[in-house]
Write an enzyme that holds these catalytic residues in place. Structure first.
Site, PDB file in Angstrom:
ATOM      1  N   PRO A   1      27.965  -2.476 -31.310  1.00 50.45           N
ATOM      2  CA  PRO A   1      27.251  -1.238 -31.643  1.00 50.45           C
ATOM      3  C   PRO A   1      26.906  -1.091 -33.126  1.00 50.45           C
ATOM      4  O   PRO A   1      27.716  -1.417 -33.992  1.00 50.45           O
ATOM      5  CB  PRO A   1      28.238  -0.144 -31.236  1.00 50.45           C
ATOM      6  CG  PRO A   1      29.131  -0.777 -30.243  1.00 50.45           C
ATOM      7  CD  PRO A   1      29.185  -2.235 -30.560  1.00 50.45           C
ATOM      8  N   ASN A   2      25.716  -0.599 -33.347  1.00 54.16           N
ATOM      9  CA  ASN A   2      25.206  -0.248 -34.682  1.00 54.16           C
ATOM     10  C   ASN A   2      24.920  -1.447 -35.578  1.00 54.16           C
ATOM     11  O   ASN A   2      24.618  -1.293 -36.758  1.00 54.16           O
ATOM     12  CB  ASN A   2      26.166   0.711 -35.411  1.00 54.16           C
ATOM     13  CG  ASN A   2      26.308   2.013 -34.673  1.00 54.16           C
ATOM     14  OD1 ASN A   2      25.321   2.683 -34.390  1.00 54.16           O
ATOM     15  ND2 ASN A   2      27.533   2.373 -34.310  1.00 54.16           N
TER      16      ASN A   2
ATOM     17  N   ARG B   1      21.224  -0.310 -42.238  1.00 49.86           N
ATOM     18  CA  ARG B   1      22.393   0.558 -42.075  1.00 49.86           C
ATOM     19  C   ARG B   1      23.313   0.465 -43.298  1.00 49.86           C
ATOM     20  O   ARG B   1      23.821  -0.604 -43.614  1.00 49.86           O
ATOM     21  CB  ARG B   1      23.168   0.095 -40.838  1.00 49.86           C
ATOM     22  CG  ARG B   1      24.486   0.782 -40.641  1.00 49.86           C
ATOM     23  CD  ARG B   1      25.305   0.086 -39.565  1.00 49.86           C
ATOM     24  NE  ARG B   1      26.570   0.748 -39.371  1.00 49.86           N
ATOM     25  CZ  ARG B   1      27.603   0.209 -38.744  1.00 49.86           C
ATOM     26  NH1 ARG B   1      27.516  -0.987 -38.222  1.00 49.86           N
ATOM     27  NH2 ARG B   1      28.727   0.878 -38.620  1.00 49.86           N
TER      28      ARG B   1
ATOM     29  N   TYR C   1      27.170  -2.732 -45.790  1.00 50.80           N
ATOM     30  CA  TYR C   1      26.851  -3.872 -44.920  1.00 50.80           C
ATOM     31  C   TYR C   1      25.769  -4.800 -45.482  1.00 50.80           C
ATOM     32  O   TYR C   1      25.369  -5.753 -44.812  1.00 50.80           O
ATOM     33  CB  TYR C   1      26.458  -3.351 -43.528  1.00 50.80           C
ATOM     34  CG  TYR C   1      27.577  -2.567 -42.872  1.00 50.80           C
ATOM     35  CD1 TYR C   1      28.756  -3.202 -42.499  1.00 50.80           C
ATOM     36  CD2 TYR C   1      27.481  -1.184 -42.657  1.00 50.80           C
ATOM     37  CE1 TYR C   1      29.802  -2.493 -41.919  1.00 50.80           C
ATOM     38  CE2 TYR C   1      28.514  -0.461 -42.078  1.00 50.80           C
ATOM     39  CZ  TYR C   1      29.673  -1.126 -41.715  1.00 50.80           C
ATOM     40  OH  TYR C   1      30.714  -0.428 -41.148  1.00 50.80           O
TER      41      TYR C   1
ATOM     42  N   ASN D   1      31.129  -9.995 -33.843  1.00 49.24           N
ATOM     43  CA  ASN D   1      31.373  -8.774 -34.602  1.00 49.24           C
ATOM     44  C   ASN D   1      31.198  -7.632 -33.605  1.00 49.24           C
ATOM     45  O   ASN D   1      30.071  -7.273 -33.261  1.00 49.24           O
ATOM     46  CB  ASN D   1      30.394  -8.635 -35.769  1.00 49.24           C
ATOM     47  CG  ASN D   1      30.722  -7.427 -36.632  1.00 49.24           C
ATOM     48  OD1 ASN D   1      31.525  -6.564 -36.234  1.00 49.24           O
ATOM     49  ND2 ASN D   1      30.115  -7.342 -37.795  1.00 49.24           N
TER      50      ASN D   1
ATOM     51  N   ALA E   1      32.547  -1.127 -34.099  1.00 51.85           N
ATOM     52  CA  ALA E   1      33.626  -0.155 -33.878  1.00 51.85           C
ATOM     53  C   ALA E   1      34.435  -0.454 -32.619  1.00 51.85           C
ATOM     54  O   ALA E   1      35.606  -0.059 -32.525  1.00 51.85           O
ATOM     55  CB  ALA E   1      33.031   1.249 -33.799  1.00 51.85           C
TER      56      ALA E   1
ATOM     57  N   HIS F   1      38.026  -1.831 -32.715  1.00 47.70           N
ATOM     58  CA  HIS F   1      39.202  -0.986 -32.926  1.00 47.70           C
ATOM     59  C   HIS F   1      39.615  -0.218 -31.675  1.00 47.70           C
ATOM     60  O   HIS F   1      40.654   0.445 -31.672  1.00 47.70           O
ATOM     61  CB  HIS F   1      38.914   0.009 -34.064  1.00 47.70           C
ATOM     62  CG  HIS F   1      38.205  -0.616 -35.230  1.00 47.70           C
ATOM     63  ND1 HIS F   1      38.757  -1.622 -35.988  1.00 47.70           N
ATOM     64  CD2 HIS F   1      36.962  -0.393 -35.764  1.00 47.70           C
ATOM     65  CE1 HIS F   1      37.898  -1.997 -36.931  1.00 47.70           C
ATOM     66  NE2 HIS F   1      36.800  -1.254 -36.817  1.00 47.70           N
TER      67      HIS F   1
ATOM     68  N   ASP G   1      40.489  -7.912 -23.032  1.00 50.02           N
ATOM     69  CA  ASP G   1      40.807  -8.485 -21.716  1.00 50.02           C
ATOM     70  C   ASP G   1      39.815  -9.577 -21.344  1.00 50.02           C
ATOM     71  O   ASP G   1      40.173 -10.605 -20.776  1.00 50.02           O
ATOM     72  CB  ASP G   1      40.775  -7.392 -20.638  1.00 50.02           C
ATOM     73  CG  ASP G   1      42.011  -6.508 -20.658  1.00 50.02           C
ATOM     74  OD1 ASP G   1      42.963  -6.834 -21.396  1.00 50.02           O
ATOM     75  OD2 ASP G   1      42.019  -5.496 -19.943  1.00 50.02           O
TER      76      ASP G   1
ATOM     77  N   GLU H   1      36.459 -13.671 -34.771  1.00 49.44           N
ATOM     78  CA  GLU H   1      36.125 -12.258 -35.049  1.00 49.44           C
ATOM     79  C   GLU H   1      35.602 -12.155 -36.481  1.00 49.44           C
ATOM     80  O   GLU H   1      36.220 -12.680 -37.402  1.00 49.44           O
ATOM     81  CB  GLU H   1      37.396 -11.422 -34.881  1.00 49.44           C
ATOM     82  CG  GLU H   1      37.229  -9.950 -35.248  1.00 49.44           C
ATOM     83  CD  GLU H   1      38.532  -9.171 -35.081  1.00 49.44           C
ATOM     84  OE1 GLU H   1      39.440  -9.614 -34.335  1.00 49.44           O
ATOM     85  OE2 GLU H   1      38.648  -8.114 -35.731  1.00 49.44           O
TER      86      GLU H   1
ATOM     87  N   HIS I   1      33.850  -9.555 -39.509  1.00 50.74           N
ATOM     88  CA  HIS I   1      33.439  -8.243 -40.031  1.00 50.74           C
ATOM     89  C   HIS I   1      32.717  -8.450 -41.352  1.00 50.74           C
ATOM     90  O   HIS I   1      33.188  -9.222 -42.205  1.00 50.74           O
ATOM     91  CB  HIS I   1      34.646  -7.317 -40.232  1.00 50.74           C
ATOM     92  CG  HIS I   1      35.353  -7.081 -38.947  1.00 50.74           C
ATOM     93  ND1 HIS I   1      34.832  -6.277 -37.964  1.00 50.74           N
ATOM     94  CD2 HIS I   1      36.486  -7.612 -38.445  1.00 50.74           C
ATOM     95  CE1 HIS I   1      35.629  -6.304 -36.919  1.00 50.74           C
ATOM     96  NE2 HIS I   1      36.645  -7.109 -37.177  1.00 50.74           N
TER      97      HIS I   1
ATOM     98  N   SER J   1      32.164  -6.122 -43.645  1.00 47.61           N
ATOM     99  CA  SER J   1      32.950  -5.467 -44.694  1.00 47.61           C
ATOM    100  C   SER J   1      34.409  -5.926 -44.595  1.00 47.61           C
ATOM    101  O   SER J   1      34.832  -6.447 -43.554  1.00 47.61           O
ATOM    102  CB  SER J   1      32.868  -3.947 -44.530  1.00 47.61           C
ATOM    103  OG  SER J   1      33.490  -3.547 -43.304  1.00 47.61           O
TER     104      SER J   1
ATOM    105  N   ARG K   1      39.257  -0.804 -46.471  1.00 47.76           N
ATOM    106  CA  ARG K   1      38.661   0.525 -46.266  1.00 47.76           C
ATOM    107  C   ARG K   1      39.793   1.520 -45.996  1.00 47.76           C
ATOM    108  O   ARG K   1      39.968   2.040 -44.897  1.00 47.76           O
ATOM    109  CB  ARG K   1      37.624   0.455 -45.146  1.00 47.76           C
ATOM    110  CG  ARG K   1      36.446  -0.446 -45.569  1.00 47.76           C
ATOM    111  CD  ARG K   1      35.471  -0.713 -44.464  1.00 47.76           C
ATOM    112  NE  ARG K   1      34.683   0.475 -44.148  1.00 47.76           N
ATOM    113  CZ  ARG K   1      33.633   0.460 -43.301  1.00 47.76           C
ATOM    114  NH1 ARG K   1      33.272  -0.678 -42.724  1.00 47.76           N
ATOM    115  NH2 ARG K   1      32.983   1.548 -43.047  1.00 47.76           N
TER     116      ARG K   1
ATOM    117  N   ARG L   1      40.363   1.291 -39.124  1.00 50.45           N
ATOM    118  CA  ARG L   1      39.573   0.063 -39.240  1.00 50.45           C
ATOM    119  C   ARG L   1      40.437  -1.173 -39.478  1.00 50.45           C
ATOM    120  O   ARG L   1      39.980  -2.304 -39.365  1.00 50.45           O
ATOM    121  CB  ARG L   1      38.529   0.197 -40.350  1.00 50.45           C
ATOM    122  CG  ARG L   1      37.435   1.171 -40.005  1.00 50.45           C
ATOM    123  CD  ARG L   1      36.276   1.079 -40.972  1.00 50.45           C
ATOM    124  NE  ARG L   1      35.458   2.272 -40.903  1.00 50.45           N
ATOM    125  CZ  ARG L   1      34.463   2.451 -40.017  1.00 50.45           C
ATOM    126  NH1 ARG L   1      34.164   1.521 -39.151  1.00 50.45           N
ATOM    127  NH2 ARG L   1      33.787   3.587 -40.011  1.00 50.45           N
TER     128      ARG L   1
HETATM  129  C1  DQA Z   1      32.278  -3.771 -38.962  1.00 46.99           C
HETATM  130  C2  DQA Z   1      33.455  -2.892 -39.326  1.00 46.99           C
HETATM  131  C3  DQA Z   1      33.708  -1.855 -38.235  1.00 46.99           C
HETATM  132  O1  DQA Z   1      34.808  -1.043 -38.586  1.00 46.99           O
HETATM  133  C4  DQA Z   1      32.484  -0.982 -38.075  1.00 46.99           C
HETATM  134  O2  DQA Z   1      32.696  -0.059 -37.022  1.00 46.99           O
HETATM  135  C5  DQA Z   1      31.233  -1.746 -37.875  1.00 46.99           C
HETATM  136  C6  DQA Z   1      31.028  -2.956 -38.664  1.00 46.99           C
HETATM  137  C7  DQA Z   1      31.909  -4.749 -40.085  1.00 46.99           C
HETATM  138  O3  DQA Z   1      31.158  -5.672 -39.801  1.00 46.99           O
HETATM  139  O4  DQA Z   1      32.357  -4.597 -41.231  1.00 46.99           O
HETATM  140  O5  DQA Z   1      30.344  -1.343 -37.136  1.00 46.99           O
HETATM  141  O6  DQA Z   1      32.627  -4.541 -37.813  1.00 46.99           O
END
Ligand code: DQA
Length: 148
Positions: free
Chosen positions: A9-10, A17, A22, A76, A79, A82, A89, A100, A102, A104, A109, A115
């Site tokens: 998401p996002n 964004r 980011y 990635n 959110a 978390h 699963d 995995e 990220h 950031s 943070r 996070r």
């Molecule tokens: C993220 C960190 C997450 O906490 C956040 O919800 C994101 C981006 C990152 O790439 O730093 O959407 O995964």
């Protein structure tokens, strides 16, 4: 070798964004970053991109990756990292090595302690955080190295 690069998401709006967190690069910058980080070892590697804002669609894509015989996943989960026991699963049974990522440094943070927690962290081979988009290329390098 086929690697699925998957964003949750996002993360479809990378570059737009919150660039102060980011960065201002979009995912289209990734192939060049992979070449810069991996050099010739990435020749012939098939990078497949997928992004969804929906948890169920991400699960469906991971299951499809198993059927397709995908060799590695760079994930990635945004959110959902978390919160999603369902993604954890799924990673636990599909049997595809996953890194995995990220953008950031989620551990730095400190104003948002949630996070620092990853529900998927126990089902991945490793975690890369804080290197911006380069982190995805580092994850590809880790998958290639592991297979070599
Ligand atoms: C993220 C960190 C997450 O906490 C956040 O919800 C994101 C981006 C990152 O790439 O730093 O959407 O995964």
């Amino acid at each position: 070798m086929r690697i699925l690069v998957m964003n949750g998401p996002n993360l479809g709006a990378l570059g737009e964004r919150q660039p102060e967190i980011y960065g201002s690069q979009g995912m289209d910058a990734l192939p060049a970053l992979v070449r810069a980080v991996c050099g010739g070892s990435a020749d012939g590697v098939d990078l497949v991109f997928y992004q969804s804002n929906h948890e169920g669609e991400l699960l469906d894509r991971l299951e499809a990756a198993r059927r397709e015989g995908v060799d590695g996943i760079v994930l990635n989960a945004g959110a959902l990292t978390h919160t999603s026991l369902a993604l954890a699963d799924c990673l636990a049974w599909i049997g595809i090595p996953c890194v995995e990522v990220h953008i950031s440094n989620v551990f730095a943070r400190t104003d948002q302690p949630l996070r620092r927690q990853s529900l998927i962290g126990g089902q991945v081979i490793g975690v890369i955080a804080g290197f911006g988009l380069t982190g995805y290329a580092l994850a590809v390098a880790a998958l290639l190295q592991r297979r070599a």
